[in-house]
Scaffold this active site. Sequence first.
Site, PDB file in Angstrom:
ATOM      1  CG  ASP A 128      -1.757   1.257   1.341  1.00  0.00           C
ATOM      2  OD1 ASP A 128      -2.796   1.300   0.675  1.00  0.00           O
ATOM      3  OD2 ASP A 128      -1.371   2.190   2.079  1.00  0.00           O
ATOM      4  CD  GLU A 174      -1.845   6.048   3.251  1.00  0.00           C
ATOM      5  OE1 GLU A 174      -2.434   7.121   2.991  1.00  0.00           O
ATOM      6  OE2 GLU A 174      -2.435   4.966   3.412  1.00  0.00           O
ATOM      7  CG  HIS A 199      -6.489   6.550   6.292  1.00  0.00           C
ATOM      8  ND1 HIS A 199      -7.004   6.200   5.062  1.00  0.00           N
ATOM      9  CD2 HIS A 199      -7.572   6.763   7.099  1.00  0.00           C
ATOM     10  CE1 HIS A 199      -8.328   6.214   5.097  1.00  0.00           C
ATOM     11  NE2 HIS A 199      -8.697   6.550   6.324  1.00  0.00           N
ATOM     12  CG  ASP A 225      -4.401   1.500   5.643  1.00  0.00           C
ATOM     13  OD1 ASP A 225      -4.762   1.478   6.834  1.00  0.00           O
ATOM     14  OD2 ASP A 225      -4.504   2.510   4.919  1.00  0.00           O
TER      15      ASP A 225
END
Length: 263
Positions: free
Chosen positions: A8, A10, A153, A158
């Site tokens: 993941d 950000e 987040h 996550d």
Amino acid sequence: MGEIVFFDVETTAPAGEGRRLQLLEFGAMLVCPRKLTEVESYCTLIRPADLSAVATKRCSGITREAVAAAPTFEEVADRIFGILNGRVWAGHNIQRFDCHRIKEAFADIGRPPPEPKGLIDSLAILTHGFGRRAGDLKMATLASYFGLGQQKHRSLDDVRMNLEVLKNCATVLLLESSLPQVFPNRSLGNLGMVTRSRANGRSCGVEDCRKSPQPASPVIHRASPYKKDNIRKVMERAKEALSSARGAAPLNTLLRHSRSLLR
């Protein structure tokens, strides 16, 4: 069976036409494909080229001060390449967002991007196999539905939540396929979420904002949600059924009977 890496990223928030999203954090977890257990993990903040584009991200704690002291993408590119290249990539909405951000980041430093052996996008799994029984398909909503807590987040948090969501979905689908007289199928549609790719433009599209994902198909299969006070009973019965199986661990039994989910 190929190794699976859940990952993941950000990024900065969209900031006007012509301004690209910049990576702020990368997190990945190497998962054993037979047991779906964590083997190793890696997470790092990333200092973007334009610090002025960094605003404190709600619920995450990623601040301008934190990323200002982080390494640049070029400094961690070798590690990220080694984690991703040649493995099956997995994550929530990665086909439209995360893999595109990775491709952009490597292009910015003049290097070819890592190539996946295959893609497992949990957004596609839930769209076609699980339906809307849990509400929308955002990770925060799914986590709340299964009682997994609040989404943070942050990349590695996550990623781990994503894996737990998939395990819970697999359990519900196993019950419905194995005991239809007790747990009627609440969702129609086909499972088919692994796409072979060579990390080219056709496999990784662009999405302006991953936090409000749009299913790949315009056809939505409506599903009747389980009542909130019943979902825990469903999960407990699943655990009891799996624990009583002889000659195999509960998780292995789950995977064997729900192989269509991971096909």
